[in-house]
Scaffold this motif. Sequence first.
Motif, PDB file in Angstrom:
ATOM      1  N   TYR A 285       1.061  -1.236   0.059  1.00 34.41           N
ATOM      2  CA  TYR A 285       0.028  -0.157   0.075  1.00 34.41           C
ATOM      3  C   TYR A 285       0.703   1.357   0.042  1.00 34.41           C
ATOM      4  CZ  TYR A 285      -4.271   2.724   0.705  1.00 34.41           C
ATOM      5  OH  TYR A 285      -5.396   3.400   0.481  1.00 34.41           O
ATOM      6  N   HIS A 290      -0.494   5.088  -0.264  1.00 34.54           N
ATOM      7  CA  HIS A 290      -1.467   5.013   0.526  1.00 34.54           C
ATOM      8  C   HIS A 290      -2.812   5.782   0.097  1.00 34.54           C
ATOM      9  CE1 HIS A 290       2.051   4.862   2.960  1.00 34.54           C
ATOM     10  NE2 HIS A 290       1.533   3.873   3.585  1.00 34.54           N
ATOM     11  N   LEU A 295      -5.280   2.263  -5.136  1.00 35.01           N
ATOM     12  CA  LEU A 295      -5.579   0.827  -4.918  1.00 35.01           C
ATOM     13  C   LEU A 295      -6.611   0.313  -5.712  1.00 35.01           C
ATOM     14  CD1 LEU A 295      -5.519  -1.413  -2.878  1.00 35.01           C
ATOM     15  CD2 LEU A 295      -7.088  -0.495  -1.360  1.00 35.01           C
ATOM     16  N   THR A 367      -2.388  -7.074  -1.668  1.00 35.35           N
ATOM     17  CA  THR A 367      -2.396  -5.524  -1.817  1.00 35.35           C
ATOM     18  C   THR A 367      -3.542  -4.959  -1.017  1.00 35.35           C
ATOM     19  OG1 THR A 367      -1.247  -5.668  -3.846  1.00 35.35           O
ATOM     20  CG2 THR A 367      -2.591  -3.717  -3.594  1.00 35.35           C
ATOM     21  N   SER A 370      -2.874  -5.143   2.589  1.00 38.86           N
ATOM     22  CA  SER A 370      -1.814  -4.164   3.092  1.00 38.86           C
ATOM     23  C   SER A 370      -2.545  -2.874   3.224  1.00 38.86           C
ATOM     24  CB  SER A 370      -0.830  -3.768   2.014  1.00 38.86           C
ATOM     25  OG  SER A 370       0.085  -2.892   2.256  1.00 38.86           O
ATOM     26  N   ALA A 371      -3.299  -2.753   2.677  1.00 42.54           N
ATOM     27  CA  ALA A 371      -4.636  -1.365   2.877  1.00 42.54           C
ATOM     28  C   ALA A 371      -5.157  -1.531   4.244  1.00 42.54           C
ATOM     29  CB  ALA A 371      -5.339  -1.008   1.559  1.00 42.54           C
ATOM     30  N   HIS A 374      -3.011  -1.022   6.941  1.00 43.34           N
ATOM     31  CA  HIS A 374      -2.696   0.365   7.228  1.00 43.34           C
ATOM     32  C   HIS A 374      -3.745   1.132   7.794  1.00 43.34           C
ATOM     33  CE1 HIS A 374      -1.348   4.474   6.030  1.00 43.34           C
ATOM     34  NE2 HIS A 374      -2.660   4.639   5.776  1.00 43.34           N
TER      35      HIS A 374
END
Length: 397
Positions: A285, A290, A295, A367, A370-371, A374
């Motif tokens: 991310y 970010h 995304l 992916t 990962s977001a 975060h």
Amino acid sequence: MGQTARVSAVVWIAAGSLLAWLWLLLCQGFFWRTDVRLPPRGEPDVWPSVCVVVPARDEAPLLPASLPSLLRQDYPGRAEVFLVDDGSSDGTGDLARELARRHGGLPLTVGSPGEPPAGWTGKLWAVRHGIGLARARDPEYLLLTDADIAHAPDSLRELVAAARAGGFDIVSQMARLRVESIWERFVVPAFVYFFAQLYPFRRIGGEGTRTAAAAGGCVLLRTEAAERARIPDAIRHAVIDDVALARAVKRSGGRVWLGLADRVDSVRPYPRLHDLWRMVSRSAYAQLRHSPLLLAGTVVGLALVYLVPPAALVAGLAAGNTAAAVAGGAAWLVMAGTYVPMVRYYRQPLWLAPLLPFTAFLYLLMTVDSAVRHYRGRGAAWKGRTYARPDAVPDEG
């Protein structure tokens, strides 16, 4: 009428995927080729001095396979190694000293910078400390390498010769990652393939190009270029520090080269899918800055490019839709064909090439994860540290 529209939509989507693959094949810097190796080089009349900087945090299990390879470098000029123990709890620093006593070779200095201040990642804070120690030796080049990287005895000699011959400020090699477990076979070659797709190696080394990237495990950096680009202070908060380093050097007028390695290897194992998942998701991310919009675009792009071809082939065959089946099959064939060179580079069986859509689906999930991490406050975490997004870091400049 509705069914006809659905059939037409499948054909158009499959055709779009095929066009995307033809563009990637021909117009994305021939990213799929694996013949970008160290450029032509001859031995310089005078070998410049080099300091090797190795940031290390809890790397005791890997040091016996990596550090001796640096100490044994067959380098004609003056060289020494600075290992920076980044707050390890497993005796990394003491083990490094013991390995130096046991193996001899290049001089070794072990330092410790303490905990990084706000706005710094641990690795870059350790690199800053190592460069500070090295500055007393006034080296012409710095070799930034990770504690899990093993170098052939002539690695440093070859890197310096290539940098001098080509006039490069950075010469970086993508270390050959370990591929032994079944999950490493699926994920690791694809990791390098996707990286090269984002940052085609030929464009990085070309004159007048904006594309810049490096592989953090092996970066030979001219000291003058590092000072001009304010490395590492200018990139102190970067999670993907190797790409940020190359961009900073290139923006300041430096020349960058990146290619695949033949005799520089990572010894770090990733035996389980969980280990590989964590490696990818910790920075995926951050790679997208970010941004929820990036995304969403990445998810749609991955689906169109990697998942549509097999889906269109199967759906077309099931529905008797020849156009969809042909477009999907052709896109899948081009995809697999571009992956074959990387599979061969990693000395893996060719049956892995047509399974790239499965691996791409894993990367899509990594992916998204990962977001999610975060926004839950657990993103960009590594070895007990979690880093804020760059725009949340106060500017110390």
